[in-house]
Design an enzyme around this catalytic site. Sequence first.
Site, PDB file in Angstrom:
ATOM      1  N   CYS A   3     -17.703  -3.245 -12.703  1.00  0.00           N
ATOM      2  CA  CYS A   3     -18.250  -4.447 -13.345  1.00  0.00           C
ATOM      3  C   CYS A   3     -18.477  -5.592 -12.361  1.00  0.00           C
ATOM      4  O   CYS A   3     -19.569  -6.184 -12.323  1.00  0.00           O
ATOM      5  CB  CYS A   3     -17.346  -4.885 -14.497  1.00  0.00           C
ATOM      6  N   HIS A  62     -12.795  -7.997 -16.758  1.00  0.00           N
ATOM      7  CA  HIS A  62     -14.140  -7.465 -16.959  1.00  0.00           C
ATOM      8  C   HIS A  62     -15.143  -8.608 -16.910  1.00  0.00           C
ATOM      9  O   HIS A  62     -14.830  -9.750 -17.254  1.00  0.00           O
ATOM     10  CB  HIS A  62     -14.255  -6.718 -18.287  1.00  0.00           C
ATOM     11  N   HIS A 104     -23.996  -5.063 -18.135  1.00  0.00           N
ATOM     12  CA  HIS A 104     -22.695  -4.841 -17.482  1.00  0.00           C
ATOM     13  C   HIS A 104     -22.473  -3.364 -17.226  1.00  0.00           C
ATOM     14  O   HIS A 104     -23.170  -2.500 -17.766  1.00  0.00           O
ATOM     15  CB  HIS A 104     -21.554  -5.427 -18.319  1.00  0.00           C
TER      16      HIS A 104
END
Length: 400
Positions: A312, A360, A372
């Site tokens: 990520c 994240h 993402h």
Amino acid sequence: MASHRKSRAAGSRVAGIRTPGLATAALTSVALLSQTANAAPSDDRPSLEEVEKKVDDLYRQAESATEKYNAAKEKTAKQRKQVDTLLDDVAKRTQKLNDAREELGSYAAAQYRTGAAAPTTATFLLADSPQDYFDQTQLMGRLTSTQKSAVDDYFAEQTATMEKRQEATDSLETLTESRDDLRTAKSTVQKKLADARDLLSELTAEEKARLAAIEKKKQEEAERKAAELARQQAEEQQRQEDEAAAAAAAAQEQESGTSGATGSTGTSTGTSTDPAADSSYASKAEKALAFARAQIGKPYVWGATGPDSYDCSGLTQAAWNAAAISLPRTTYDQVNAGTTVSLSSAQPGDLVFFYDDVTHVGIYIGNGMMIHAPKPGAYVREESVYYDGESSIHSVVRPA
């Protein structure tokens, strides 16, 4: 003659048939045993919802460990570079020290040949640790200013070299610790992912289908909330535009009313935003988003920074790097690399962070959606910022 056989208990058997009481008890026992046998496996087996939660938790823990791995890897690389620099410096200083020692030796040899100094002087100059002799005033008097300068240089270089050697030793120890942290984080990631795979592999085809249905329902709810956010943002943007237009009209009216007497006043619109700044950010964000969109479909791989796969924070770092903006490697650092804004004020290009431990991140593309790299086994994709529920959203950061 009376029989000595014991009489049967009343109602125990009649013409070879069990009585209703015993038959009922037997049937009840069989039914209970059957139910117990059928229920036993399900008692030990987690429900589908429990499996889903456990798998999600394992993926999150793996992602957290991935960010720790990324941090340890970055730290290790920096320390390796620092150690290499220190070792190079120590090598150069050691050579200078040897050169200084040779110079002192040549002075001592010359003095010994010419008789300008006593043999003790030669012993002093050639010794590894001649500091004790320096305290003797008569010996110091025998040294010329050039020789004294060479001796001073020798001792200064010796001290500096010893300090650098110690610094290099300490850095090597720190590097070893960082490598240990790196191995630990890597092992943790692999263990969490293996546990998640094992849980999923135990599901039946029917359970996998039900799990997919649950995920689809969550996705639909996330998209609904994204659409609601998009509506709110559109309304807010329209309100700001209306206010700006009204302020501009009022300023123009005021200017036209006073221009005959005083001339143009040059009054500004008084808007709170800087159009030039907004335009500059939008231009950079457009480049970052173009890069991110080009990565859609590439696999999530923990610790990866491209070009064939990403985690990520590796994706967001690479995307903004395409816009000539340098972001740190980890989510822990990226969350501090810009200005925090509200979700309702999010603009395309902003970074959206998730979870209390900030493990994240995605890049906002507008209308409640983001790009993402979600998790292991998934691919870079567009998805609602509510993909894991509204409570999972930590913050929004504008990086440029």
